[in-house]
Design a protein around this motif. Structure first.
Motif, short mmCIF file in Angstrom:
data_model
loop_
_atom_site.label_atom_id
_atom_site.label_comp_id
_atom_site.label_asym_id
_atom_site.label_seq_id
_atom_site.Cartn_x
_atom_site.Cartn_y
_atom_site.Cartn_z
N SER A 56 41.15 55.40 50.84
CA SER A 56 42.60 55.57 50.94
C SER A 56 43.30 54.30 51.42
CB SER A 56 42.92 56.72 51.90
OG SER A 56 42.42 56.42 53.19
N LEU A 57 42.55 53.20 51.61
CA LEU A 57 43.12 51.95 52.11
C LEU A 57 43.58 51.06 50.96
CD1 LEU A 57 43.53 50.02 54.58
CD2 LEU A 57 41.24 49.15 54.07
N PRO A 58 44.88 50.72 50.91
CA PRO A 58 45.35 49.79 49.88
C PRO A 58 44.94 48.37 50.26
CG PRO A 58 47.18 50.49 51.28
CD PRO A 58 45.96 51.22 51.76
N VAL A 59 44.22 47.69 49.35
CA VAL A 59 43.73 46.34 49.64
C VAL A 59 44.25 45.30 48.67
CG1 VAL A 59 41.64 47.18 50.80
CG2 VAL A 59 41.57 46.63 48.35
N GLY A 60 44.79 45.71 47.52
CA GLY A 60 45.23 44.74 46.52
C GLY A 60 46.39 45.24 45.70
N ALA A 61 47.06 44.30 45.05
CA ALA A 61 48.18 44.61 44.16
C ALA A 61 48.13 43.66 42.98
CB ALA A 61 49.52 44.48 44.90
N ILE A 62 48.52 44.17 41.84
CA ILE A 62 48.56 43.38 40.61
C ILE A 62 49.64 43.97 39.71
CG2 ILE A 62 46.78 44.80 39.48
CD1 ILE A 62 45.74 42.23 38.13
N GLN A 63 50.20 43.14 38.86
CA GLN A 63 51.14 43.61 37.85
C GLN A 63 50.56 43.25 36.49
OE1 GLN A 63 55.32 42.74 38.47
NE2 GLN A 63 55.49 42.17 36.32
N VAL A 64 50.46 44.23 35.61
CA VAL A 64 49.99 44.02 34.24
C VAL A 64 51.21 44.14 33.33
CG1 VAL A 64 48.52 44.88 32.38
CG2 VAL A 64 47.68 44.92 34.75
N LEU A 74 47.99 39.39 33.36
CA LEU A 74 47.70 39.82 34.72
C LEU A 74 48.51 38.91 35.63
CD1 LEU A 74 43.82 40.14 34.41
CD2 LEU A 74 45.59 41.83 33.88
N ARG A 75 49.45 39.50 36.35
CA ARG A 75 50.38 38.70 37.14
C ARG A 75 50.29 39.07 38.62
NH1 ARG A 75 53.64 36.29 33.28
NH2 ARG A 75 54.07 37.51 31.41
N LEU A 76 50.53 38.07 39.43
CA LEU A 76 50.62 38.26 40.88
C LEU A 76 49.42 39.04 41.40
CD1 LEU A 76 54.43 38.97 40.95
CD2 LEU A 76 53.30 36.83 41.57
N VAL A 77 48.25 38.55 41.08
CA VAL A 77 46.99 39.15 41.51
C VAL A 77 46.83 38.84 43.00
CG1 VAL A 77 44.50 39.18 41.15
CG2 VAL A 77 46.03 38.80 39.21
N ALA A 78 46.81 39.88 43.83
CA ALA A 78 46.81 39.65 45.28
C ALA A 78 45.89 40.63 45.99
CB ALA A 78 48.23 39.81 45.83
N ILE A 79 45.03 40.08 46.83
CA ILE A 79 44.25 40.88 47.76
C ILE A 79 44.84 40.61 49.14
CG2 ILE A 79 41.98 41.24 48.83
CD1 ILE A 79 42.19 42.25 45.92
N ASP A 80 45.11 41.67 49.89
CA ASP A 80 45.69 41.53 51.22
C ASP A 80 44.87 40.53 52.03
OD1 ASP A 80 47.24 41.89 53.46
OD2 ASP A 80 47.04 44.06 53.48
N SER A 81 45.55 39.66 52.72
CA SER A 81 44.90 38.57 53.44
C SER A 81 43.78 39.06 54.36
CB SER A 81 45.94 37.81 54.27
OG SER A 81 46.98 37.35 53.45
N SER A 82 43.96 40.19 54.99
CA SER A 82 42.96 40.71 55.92
C SER A 82 41.72 41.25 55.20
CB SER A 82 43.56 41.81 56.80
OG SER A 82 43.92 42.93 56.00
N CYS A 83 41.80 41.38 53.87
CA CYS A 83 40.70 41.97 53.09
C CYS A 83 40.06 40.97 52.13
CB CYS A 83 41.22 43.17 52.30
SG CYS A 83 41.90 44.47 53.32
N GLN A 84 40.48 39.71 52.18
CA GLN A 84 39.96 38.72 51.25
C GLN A 84 38.52 38.34 51.61
OE1 GLN A 84 42.80 35.51 51.13
NE2 GLN A 84 44.31 36.77 50.08
N GLY A 85 37.78 37.92 50.60
CA GLY A 85 36.41 37.47 50.80
C GLY A 85 35.38 38.57 50.82
#
Length: 146
Positions: A56-64, A74-85
């Protein structure tokens, strides 16, 4: 390996925001990673905002964005900073490619920063100038989807 990296792929879900909470998570991730404000206008019908959840934890966002019959960006591919790596970006990319296939498209394209180009190359993307009006400093990449 962290607990997040060890998660099974079945723990992941990439989907369109459905609730006000989902939308808040989508915009918060984009704001933290890209410093983007919440858009004031409705999205195009060919634009699909998506959120990656682990459980249930949101960790990323992307726009297709569907570019036509055969390709989607695939635009603005983002993983929340606290969840990267933790491998979330690779999972989100694979699931976004599945979403592109479900749209009926056979090619995914992306504008990558030079720092991110290696990530996309490792995921099967090739440098390809697909947008003649692209700004300098951006690496245009594409992948044929089967």
């Amino acid at each position: 390996m962290s607990a997040n990296a060890a998660r099974k792929h079945s723990d992941y879900c990439l989907r369109r925001p459905e609730t006000a909470e989902d939308w808040q998570a989508y915009h918060a991730i984009r704001r933290r990673v890209f410093n983007l404000p919440r858009p004031e206008v409705d999205q195009s019908p060919d634009s699909f905002p998506l959120v990656l959840f682990v459980g249930s934890l949101p960790v990323g966002a992307i726009q297709v964005d569907r570019l036509g019959e055969h390709a989607a960006a695939l635009r603005l591919v983002a993983i929340d900073s606290s969840c990267q790596g933790c491998g979330h970006g690779r999972v989100m990319l694979r699931q976004a490619e599945d979403f592109v296939r479900d749209l009926g498209c056979c090619q995914a394209v992306v504008y990558a920063t030079p720092e991110a180009a290696g990530f996309y190359m490792d995921s099967g993307y090739d440098e390809e100038d697909w947008d003649p009006v692209c700004l300098g400093g951006i690496v245009q990449m594409q992948k044929k989807l089967r």
